[in-house]
Design a protein around this motif. Sequence first.
Motif, PDB file in Angstrom:
ATOM      1  N   ARG A   3      40.468  23.472  18.645  1.00  0.00           N
ATOM      2  CA  ARG A   3      41.422  24.568  18.552  1.00  0.00           C
ATOM      3  C   ARG A   3      42.788  24.060  18.086  1.00  0.00           C
ATOM      4  N   GLU A   4      42.958  22.728  18.117  1.00  0.00           N
ATOM      5  CA  GLU A   4      44.253  22.176  17.732  1.00  0.00           C
ATOM      6  C   GLU A   4      44.224  21.798  16.255  1.00  0.00           C
ATOM      7  N   ALA A   5      45.412  21.407  15.748  1.00  0.00           N
ATOM      8  CA  ALA A   5      45.478  20.896  14.370  1.00  0.00           C
ATOM      9  C   ALA A   5      44.802  19.529  14.324  1.00  0.00           C
ATOM     10  N   ASP A   6      44.461  19.073  13.111  1.00  0.00           N
ATOM     11  CA  ASP A   6      43.928  17.710  12.983  1.00  0.00           C
ATOM     12  C   ASP A   6      44.983  16.688  13.412  1.00  0.00           C
ATOM     13  N   VAL A   7      46.207  16.902  12.926  1.00  0.00           N
ATOM     14  CA  VAL A   7      47.291  15.946  13.186  1.00  0.00           C
ATOM     15  C   VAL A   7      48.526  16.684  13.683  1.00  0.00           C
ATOM     16  N   ALA A   8      49.066  16.260  14.813  1.00  0.00           N
ATOM     17  CA  ALA A   8      50.339  16.803  15.296  1.00  0.00           C
ATOM     18  C   ALA A   8      51.385  15.702  15.172  1.00  0.00           C
ATOM     19  N   ILE A   9      52.495  16.028  14.492  1.00  0.00           N
ATOM     20  CA  ILE A   9      53.525  15.012  14.230  1.00  0.00           C
ATOM     21  C   ILE A   9      54.790  15.370  15.003  1.00  0.00           C
ATOM     22  N   ILE A  10      55.276  14.430  15.787  1.00  0.00           N
ATOM     23  CA  ILE A  10      56.525  14.670  16.522  1.00  0.00           C
ATOM     24  C   ILE A  10      57.630  13.889  15.819  1.00  0.00           C
ATOM     25  N   GLY A  11      58.586  14.612  15.246  1.00  0.00           N
ATOM     26  CA  GLY A  11      59.663  13.979  14.481  1.00  0.00           C
ATOM     27  C   GLY A  11      59.388  14.105  12.996  1.00  0.00           C
ATOM     28  N   LEU A  12      60.299  14.767  12.291  1.00  0.00           N
ATOM     29  CA  LEU A  12      60.080  15.007  10.851  1.00  0.00           C
ATOM     30  C   LEU A  12      61.213  14.422  10.019  1.00  0.00           C
ATOM     31  N   GLY A  13      61.501  13.127  10.255  1.00  0.00           N
ATOM     32  CA  GLY A  13      62.431  12.389   9.402  1.00  0.00           C
ATOM     33  C   GLY A  13      61.645  11.894   8.187  1.00  0.00           C
ATOM     34  N   PRO A  14      62.116  10.829   7.520  1.00  0.00           N
ATOM     35  CA  PRO A  14      61.395  10.336   6.337  1.00  0.00           C
ATOM     36  C   PRO A  14      59.925  10.022   6.630  1.00  0.00           C
ATOM     37  N   GLY A  15      59.647   9.402   7.793  1.00  0.00           N
ATOM     38  CA  GLY A  15      58.264   9.044   8.137  1.00  0.00           C
ATOM     39  C   GLY A  15      57.427  10.277   8.433  1.00  0.00           C
ATOM     40  N   GLY A  16      57.872  11.092   9.385  1.00  0.00           N
ATOM     41  CA  GLY A  16      57.094  12.263   9.805  1.00  0.00           C
ATOM     42  C   GLY A  16      56.933  13.282   8.683  1.00  0.00           C
ATOM     43  N   ALA A  17      57.994  13.495   7.886  1.00  0.00           N
ATOM     44  CA  ALA A  17      57.916  14.491   6.808  1.00  0.00           C
ATOM     45  C   ALA A  17      56.973  14.002   5.702  1.00  0.00           C
ATOM     46  N   THR A  18      56.987  12.690   5.420  1.00  0.00           N
ATOM     47  CA  THR A  18      56.048  12.156   4.420  1.00  0.00           C
ATOM     48  C   THR A  18      54.620  12.357   4.901  1.00  0.00           C
ATOM     49  N   LEU A  19      54.390  12.060   6.178  1.00  0.00           N
ATOM     50  CA  LEU A  19      53.039  12.211   6.723  1.00  0.00           C
ATOM     51  C   LEU A  19      52.603  13.676   6.666  1.00  0.00           C
ATOM     52  N   ALA A  20      53.515  14.587   7.039  1.00  0.00           N
ATOM     53  CA  ALA A  20      53.162  16.020   7.020  1.00  0.00           C
ATOM     54  C   ALA A  20      52.727  16.427   5.616  1.00  0.00           C
ATOM     55  N   PHE A  21      53.490  16.006   4.618  1.00  0.00           N
ATOM     56  CA  PHE A  21      53.175  16.384   3.242  1.00  0.00           C
ATOM     57  C   PHE A  21      51.883  15.708   2.766  1.00  0.00           C
ATOM     58  N   GLU A  22      51.797  14.399   2.956  1.00  0.00           N
ATOM     59  CA  GLU A  22      50.659  13.657   2.407  1.00  0.00           C
ATOM     60  C   GLU A  22      49.339  14.009   3.109  1.00  0.00           C
ATOM     61  N   ALA A  23      49.411  14.317   4.412  1.00  0.00           N
ATOM     62  CA  ALA A  23      48.189  14.689   5.129  1.00  0.00           C
ATOM     63  C   ALA A  23      47.767  16.113   4.746  1.00  0.00           C
ATOM     64  N   ALA A  24      48.749  17.031   4.654  1.00  0.00           N
ATOM     65  CA  ALA A  24      48.428  18.425   4.294  1.00  0.00           C
ATOM     66  C   ALA A  24      47.870  18.483   2.875  1.00  0.00           C
ATOM     67  N   ARG A  25      48.444  17.687   1.997  1.00  0.00           N
ATOM     68  CA  ARG A  25      48.003  17.673   0.584  1.00  0.00           C
ATOM     69  C   ARG A  25      46.578  17.148   0.449  1.00  0.00           C
ATOM     70  N   ARG A  26      46.148  16.359   1.447  1.00  0.00           N
ATOM     71  CA  ARG A  26      44.764  15.850   1.445  1.00  0.00           C
ATOM     72  C   ARG A  26      43.813  16.804   2.170  1.00  0.00           C
ATOM     73  N   GLY A  27      44.317  17.968   2.534  1.00  0.00           N
ATOM     74  CA  GLY A  27      43.449  18.991   3.116  1.00  0.00           C
ATOM     75  C   GLY A  27      43.365  18.956   4.632  1.00  0.00           C
ATOM     76  N   LEU A  28      44.187  18.130   5.301  1.00  0.00           N
ATOM     77  CA  LEU A  28      44.136  18.094   6.772  1.00  0.00           C
ATOM     78  C   LEU A  28      44.998  19.222   7.343  1.00  0.00           C
ATOM     79  N   GLU A  29      44.602  19.680   8.539  1.00  0.00           N
ATOM     80  CA  GLU A  29      45.417  20.695   9.220  1.00  0.00           C
ATOM     81  C   GLU A  29      46.538  19.984   9.951  1.00  0.00           C
ATOM     82  N   VAL A  30      47.766  20.306   9.581  1.00  0.00           N
ATOM     83  CA  VAL A  30      48.916  19.553  10.100  1.00  0.00           C
ATOM     84  C   VAL A  30      49.864  20.484  10.839  1.00  0.00           C
TER      85      VAL A  30
END
Length: 358
Positions: A3-30
């Motif tokens: 029921r949860e997302a594939d990946v939950a990211i806490i903190g959306l600075g350069p690291g977290g925001a890159t991960l959010a974009f790159e994981a979502a672009r690969r089709g993961l639920e973020v």
Amino acid sequence: MRREADVAIIGLGPGGATLAFEAARRGLEVSGFDVSRRYTKACGNATPAEGEAALYAEYFDAIKCEVNHFSILVEGREAAEVSTRRPLWVIIDKEKVVSGLREAAEAEGALLVYPPSNAPSGWVVVDARGPYSGGDYILLYRVIARTPRWEAGTALIDFSVSEGGLYWVFPDSHGVVNAGAGFLGLRQPGELRDAVKAYLERLLGPYEVLDERAAPLAVLRPPRLYGKHRIYVGEAAGLVNALSGEGIRQAVASALRLAEALHSCDVHPECSRKRYRTYTRSLEVEASLSKFLLRAVLRAGRRRSSEALEALSTGFWRDFLRGRLARALLRIPLAPRALLRASLMLASAVISRGSSLS
Ligand SMILES: Cc1cc2nc3c(=O)[nH]c(=O)nc-3n(C[C@H](O)[C@H](O)[C@H](O)COP(=O)(O)OP(=O)(O)OC[C@H]3O[C@@H](n4cnc5c(N)ncnc54)[C@H](O)[C@@H]3O)c2cc1C
């Protein structure tokens, strides 16, 4: 069914925001969460021109200027001048890169939330809170100042072994510099501010302050890529060069590698952790080595360390500024090199021990 997302990211600075974009672009639920909708953390904003962070900055049209001339000083004395035809660094608008990445992640379907919402939950939880993810950090102070007395494309780094840190003066935009300092010993914003003010007045004469702020940096935190319940990226993972304070490239690069690992492992936690570790090995070694060397410099004392820093070649500094610490160290002549080889081995041993603990 999850029921949860594939990946939950806490903190959306350069690291977290890159991960959010790159994981979502690969089709993961973020899903991602940050305490602040606007990223405003103070920074020198300098990153190697060949690194991953520079690529995103170029993509989001966020490169403010290039740097191809460097003055390296030790205790205020000139130690090396490095000039290159192609820029070694770019100065980026980090806030623009982070908001560009956040928007791009949302366009790819990531759900990003800000207070007063609660932190989202996910199959894999990633801590990208930078220095705020727990553990020790030091305070840095930086000022954006207008001055007619600074050459475009020039950066200055002044290592102060006696104070356990460094001063920097980087270009920001036409007639404007980004300057600051951070020391292991000084922890109060007021003390830091006075130290930077005195330094800049000596260097530039009168200048106009446009913005000034203090912010934390986890300098000595040992690398940890994951724990029992979380995976870490960027500064939260301790991926900072302790000798220079550089951390943007490592945050972006580690996030990119984690997105690749999660995708190729179909978000299986154990597989993702292991693959992430393999992909991130060179960043981990670089961070460990820098922390080890910083401690060694401090332990050797002011005179010996200053002499050693002043003796380093232009080639060393060129690689160092490019963010290639291990390669820079191999340029050091034979006797100290044996010592550095030993530190490299020690750093690897520390890393292996870390992996068996986590
Ligand atoms: C003054 C200064 C100058 C620097 N200069 C340079 C430089 O010139 N070049 C360079 O490469 N590096 C520099 N660094 C280091 C660099 O800024 C960091 O290493 C880099 O930003 C790390 O990125 P990150 O995404 O890991 O963490 P951060 O950039 O720290 O981002 C963390 C994010 O987490 C959020 N957050 C914090 N707590 C929570 C919470 N509880 N819940 C949810 N979200 C939270 C924050 O709002 C932030 O958006 C400097 C650092 C400082 C302090």
